[in-house]
Write a protein that holds these residues in place. Sequence first.
Motif, PDB file in Angstrom:
ATOM      1  N   LEU A 121       0.829  -1.208   0.000  1.00 61.11           N
ATOM      2  CA  LEU A 121       0.000   0.000   0.000  1.00 61.11           C
ATOM      3  C   LEU A 121       0.866   1.261   0.000  1.00 61.11           C
ATOM      4  O   LEU A 121       0.587   2.215  -0.729  1.00 61.11           O
ATOM      5  CB  LEU A 121      -0.927  -0.018   1.206  1.00 61.11           C
ATOM      6  N   LYS A 122       1.949   1.247   0.768  1.00 64.14           N
ATOM      7  CA  LYS A 122       2.854   2.402   0.799  1.00 64.14           C
ATOM      8  C   LYS A 122       3.499   2.631  -0.566  1.00 64.14           C
ATOM      9  O   LYS A 122       3.609   3.765  -1.032  1.00 64.14           O
ATOM     10  CB  LYS A 122       3.925   2.210   1.868  1.00 64.14           C
ATOM     11  N   ARG A 123       3.917   1.540  -1.236  1.00 65.40           N
ATOM     12  CA  ARG A 123       4.523   1.679  -2.567  1.00 65.40           C
ATOM     13  C   ARG A 123       3.545   2.268  -3.563  1.00 65.40           C
ATOM     14  O   ARG A 123       3.910   3.101  -4.395  1.00 65.40           O
ATOM     15  CB  ARG A 123       5.029   0.329  -3.084  1.00 65.40           C
ATOM     16  N   VAL A 124       2.290   1.848  -3.488  1.00 66.44           N
ATOM     17  CA  VAL A 124       1.275   2.382  -4.396  1.00 66.44           C
ATOM     18  C   VAL A 124       1.026   3.862  -4.082  1.00 66.44           C
ATOM     19  O   VAL A 124       0.902   4.680  -4.993  1.00 66.44           O
ATOM     20  CB  VAL A 124      -0.035   1.567  -4.317  1.00 66.44           C
ATOM     21  N   LYS A 128       2.415   8.014  -6.726  1.00 64.98           N
ATOM     22  CA  LYS A 128       1.915   9.320  -7.162  1.00 64.98           C
ATOM     23  C   LYS A 128       3.043  10.354  -7.190  1.00 64.98           C
ATOM     24  O   LYS A 128       3.156  11.132  -8.143  1.00 64.98           O
ATOM     25  CB  LYS A 128       0.784   9.796  -6.252  1.00 64.98           C
ATOM     26  N   ALA A 129       3.877  10.365  -6.183  1.00 62.74           N
ATOM     27  CA  ALA A 129       5.007  11.294  -6.138  1.00 62.74           C
ATOM     28  C   ALA A 129       5.978  10.995  -7.276  1.00 62.74           C
ATOM     29  O   ALA A 129       6.529  11.923  -7.896  1.00 62.74           O
ATOM     30  CB  ALA A 129       5.715  11.213  -4.796  1.00 62.74           C
ATOM     31  N   LEU A 164      -4.462   1.977  -5.932  1.00 70.33           N
ATOM     32  CA  LEU A 164      -4.677   2.346  -4.550  1.00 70.33           C
ATOM     33  C   LEU A 164      -6.018   1.797  -4.054  1.00 70.33           C
ATOM     34  O   LEU A 164      -6.110   1.230  -2.962  1.00 70.33           O
ATOM     35  CB  LEU A 164      -4.638   3.869  -4.395  1.00 70.33           C
ATOM     36  N   ALA A 165      -7.052   1.933  -4.882  1.00 69.93           N
ATOM     37  CA  ALA A 165      -8.366   1.391  -4.521  1.00 69.93           C
ATOM     38  C   ALA A 165      -8.316  -0.120  -4.384  1.00 69.93           C
ATOM     39  O   ALA A 165      -8.889  -0.699  -3.446  1.00 69.93           O
ATOM     40  CB  ALA A 165      -9.405   1.805  -5.537  1.00 69.93           C
ATOM     41  N   ALA A 166      -7.633  -0.784  -5.300  1.00 71.29           N
ATOM     42  CA  ALA A 166      -7.536  -2.240  -5.258  1.00 71.29           C
ATOM     43  C   ALA A 166      -6.771  -2.712  -4.021  1.00 71.29           C
ATOM     44  O   ALA A 166      -7.171  -3.676  -3.359  1.00 71.29           O
ATOM     45  CB  ALA A 166      -6.852  -2.757  -6.516  1.00 71.29           C
ATOM     46  N   ALA A 167      -5.685  -2.033  -3.692  1.00 70.60           N
ATOM     47  CA  ALA A 167      -4.872  -2.426  -2.543  1.00 70.60           C
ATOM     48  C   ALA A 167      -5.555  -2.088  -1.226  1.00 70.60           C
ATOM     49  O   ALA A 167      -5.370  -2.787  -0.230  1.00 70.60           O
ATOM     50  CB  ALA A 167      -3.504  -1.755  -2.603  1.00 70.60           C
ATOM     51  N   ALA A 168      -6.362  -1.043  -1.213  1.00 64.53           N
ATOM     52  CA  ALA A 168      -7.012  -0.609   0.020  1.00 64.53           C
ATOM     53  C   ALA A 168      -8.316  -1.356   0.299  1.00 64.53           C
ATOM     54  O   ALA A 168      -8.856  -1.265   1.387  1.00 64.53           O
ATOM     55  CB  ALA A 168      -7.285   0.895  -0.033  1.00 64.53           C
TER      56      ALA A 168
END
Length: 171
Positions: A121-124, A128-129, A164-168
Amino acid sequence: MSDQAERYKQAVVDAVVSGDFDRLESALRRLSKCDGSVFLNTTKQLLNTEQAKSFSIMATVDFLNTLSPFFYEDQAVYGAAYTDGNCFMMKDAHRSGVGIAREMVRPIVEKARAEYDAAVLKRVQDLKAEIRELDSLLYGHSSADYKLINFGVSELLKGQALLLAAAACSQ
């Protein structure tokens, strides 16, 4: 599966066979950094208490890759050993090694999965950055097409949002 993933998975099995839960935790951590799908499959097999004691090798196309390397009995997880069964084309599962009590395995696996999920999740989120930095770099490219850059960055940001949605979803 890569050779490295195979070695790390074998380290997980060896830890269970020897009854060393400290080694199990470190082996799972190494496996999680190597191959996500092997890590997920191995942790599922570690927690799966509903395993058949006999298997027909005719019913399974890729038989060797579907057998769990773990065996549950008496509220403990052991390594699995497979022998020829009484019937033709059958294999029987048996326990192997010292094993580890199930109540000790479950928290180790859940902790390893939680750490893995948080790292993904952190990598995803960090993606963005990276996309923004790439956007800034592309505007300095000498032969860049700005309309295509805008379109590409927009699509990358949409993809990052979907990831992000998939991982969250599981969080």
